[in-house]
Design an enzyme around this catalytic site. Sequence first.
Site, short mmCIF file in Angstrom:
data_model
loop_
_atom_site.label_atom_id
_atom_site.label_comp_id
_atom_site.label_asym_id
_atom_site.label_seq_id
_atom_site.Cartn_x
_atom_site.Cartn_y
_atom_site.Cartn_z
N HIS A 160 45.64 44.40 49.58
CA HIS A 160 44.20 44.14 49.52
C HIS A 160 43.56 45.40 48.93
O HIS A 160 42.73 46.05 49.56
CB HIS A 160 43.66 43.79 50.91
CG HIS A 160 42.34 43.07 50.91
ND1 HIS A 160 42.15 41.85 51.51
CD2 HIS A 160 41.14 43.40 50.37
CE1 HIS A 160 40.88 41.46 51.37
NE2 HIS A 160 40.25 42.39 50.67
N ARG A 214 43.93 37.58 60.15
CA ARG A 214 44.49 38.00 58.87
C ARG A 214 44.06 39.45 58.61
O ARG A 214 42.86 39.73 58.58
CB ARG A 214 43.95 37.09 57.76
CG ARG A 214 44.29 37.55 56.38
CD ARG A 214 43.71 36.64 55.28
NE ARG A 214 44.01 37.28 54.02
CZ ARG A 214 43.13 37.51 53.05
NH1 ARG A 214 41.89 37.08 53.16
NH2 ARG A 214 43.50 38.14 51.96
N TYR A 269 33.19 31.80 48.31
CA TYR A 269 31.87 32.29 48.71
C TYR A 269 30.73 31.56 47.99
O TYR A 269 29.70 31.30 48.55
CB TYR A 269 31.74 33.79 48.43
CG TYR A 269 32.64 34.61 49.32
CD1 TYR A 269 32.20 35.03 50.57
CD2 TYR A 269 33.93 34.95 48.93
CE1 TYR A 269 33.02 35.76 51.42
CE2 TYR A 269 34.77 35.68 49.77
CZ TYR A 269 34.29 36.08 51.01
OH TYR A 269 35.11 36.80 51.85
N GLU A 306 43.21 38.21 45.88
CA GLU A 306 42.26 38.09 44.78
C GLU A 306 42.66 38.86 43.51
O GLU A 306 41.97 39.81 43.10
CB GLU A 306 40.86 38.54 45.24
CG GLU A 306 40.34 37.70 46.40
CD GLU A 306 38.92 38.09 46.84
OE1 GLU A 306 38.39 39.09 46.34
OE2 GLU A 306 38.36 37.37 47.68
N ASN A 332 39.81 31.93 48.73
CA ASN A 332 38.65 32.66 49.23
C ASN A 332 37.43 32.09 48.51
O ASN A 332 37.34 32.15 47.29
CB ASN A 332 38.76 34.15 48.92
CG ASN A 332 39.96 34.79 49.61
OD1 ASN A 332 40.61 34.15 50.45
ND2 ASN A 332 40.24 36.04 49.29
N GLU A 377 39.31 33.21 53.22
CA GLU A 377 38.05 33.92 53.40
C GLU A 377 36.90 32.97 53.14
O GLU A 377 36.93 32.20 52.18
CB GLU A 377 37.89 35.09 52.41
CG GLU A 377 38.79 36.26 52.67
CD GLU A 377 38.55 37.42 51.70
OE1 GLU A 377 37.45 37.52 51.11
OE2 GLU A 377 39.49 38.22 51.52
O1 IFM Z 1 34.79 42.03 51.33
C1 IFM Z 1 35.36 41.24 50.34
C2 IFM Z 1 36.85 41.12 50.55
O2 IFM Z 1 37.46 42.36 50.58
C3 IFM Z 1 37.47 40.31 49.44
N1 IFM Z 1 36.79 39.07 49.25
C4 IFM Z 1 35.37 39.07 49.18
C5 IFM Z 1 34.77 39.85 50.33
C6 IFM Z 1 33.24 39.87 50.23
O3 IFM Z 1 32.84 40.48 49.04
#
Ligand code: IFM
Length: 441
Positions: free
Chosen positions: A122, A78, A295, A167, A293, A346
């Site tokens: 992005h 991606r 985290y 995002e 995405n 992500e």
């Molecule tokens: O690096 C970023 C990415 O560009 C978008 N999502 C989160 C990642 C980590 O912060």
Amino acid sequence: MTENLVFPRGFVWGAATSSYQIEGAAKVDGKGQSIWDTFSHAPGKILTGENGDIACDHYNLYEADFQLAKQLNCKAYRFSVSWPRIYPIGHGKINLAGLDYYDRLVESLLEKGIDPYITLYHWDLPQSLQDKGGWVNRDTAGYFADYAAALSRRFGDRVKNWITINEPWVVASIGNVTGEHAPGVRDIKTALHVGHHLLVGHGLATQAIRATNSSANVGISLSVNPVEAATDSPADIKAADDEWNKSGRWFLDPLFGAAYPPKVYDLFGHDLIPVLPNDLALISQSIDFLGLNYYTRTVLGSKGFVNKVPGSEYTDMGWEVQSPALYRLLMKLNKDYNLPPIFITENGCAVTDQLTLEGQVHDARRIKYMQDHLISIRRAMLDGVHVRGYFAWSLIDNFEWQHGFSKRFGLIYVDFETQKRYIKDSGYWYAKVIQHNEVHK
Ligand code: IFM
């Protein structure tokens, strides 16, 4: 009891990057300026004083990078297209050299059996469009659709999967409320306009891609932090619920429910979101997949955010490591919305990596992070959530926005002085996961 942690056949395994974070070549072959070129050169905006002028020099080194992606057994990759490489001022005359560059990328990937997934936005908006208001100006959404159509026309014969926006919550909030990202604005009203026009842009681009390429799969990638209560007390639960209603639901509701959540309206007032008739139908048209995405989670109580949960581990970004919350999030979204299939577009973590004299990086923490998150995903799948694929963030260490090069998310280590690459232990580990289509406990 042993668990079935084998993934279904055809599960898409990949890695992700974005244009500004890796390409460099900021002024090459007719590329126009983006808001990140401007922002990263403004004093004090990037904590390390760095910028993406060269980044990973992926503009020149893509072939070697894709050889490495192949060594990692990636089946998909991606990447995002830099809008100002294609339209230097955001619209009007196409820069053919920009299209040719991405053509070389697509060809190189296909030769290696790696399926390209293109993200259209992005975050590197052409500066000329920002000068006319950026995403506050509704015209930007129309130009975005023209740009989507141009890419779809050129690559639609070889690229099946398209992500419109990456995002939108981050673009609206971090770019326009806290101002830590380009364009560095701090104003709620601006953020609400930006958020809405990103969604309008998503809707128009979806139509434009489909008009030029009827077999395309189109989706959007949302960063969704589940909001969880600090304790079981009713006050904490209410605080967490309120926060979810204005953060996660800000984009999920219009996309999958054709309405903004009441909390967003209550907080900001109805007139602050410039919704025209038909906008919500456009935004909520059916899409082929949702990109998620993930985290970390947000923990909240009635006394505010909890930044250190006792006993929890935190990454270099200061983000709590919380794989069970990903399972809970997937289950919740599956229950609350009528969703298309999901891709995890992500997932990954920044940890302090040390390159040894032998050229190795023993990033056991990253392996554990990915392993636990993959287990959560697999469990959610077994419990009925339709997840089609997983993209590690990121293929290579890169420019982490306001943190410059100080945060490393890659499966591949980059020595930014020499531009040499070294596969980390996590990269070798991921290659095995992909080879066996299975994650081990
Ligand atoms: O690096 C970023 C990415 O560009 C978008 N999502 C989160 C990642 C980590 O912060």
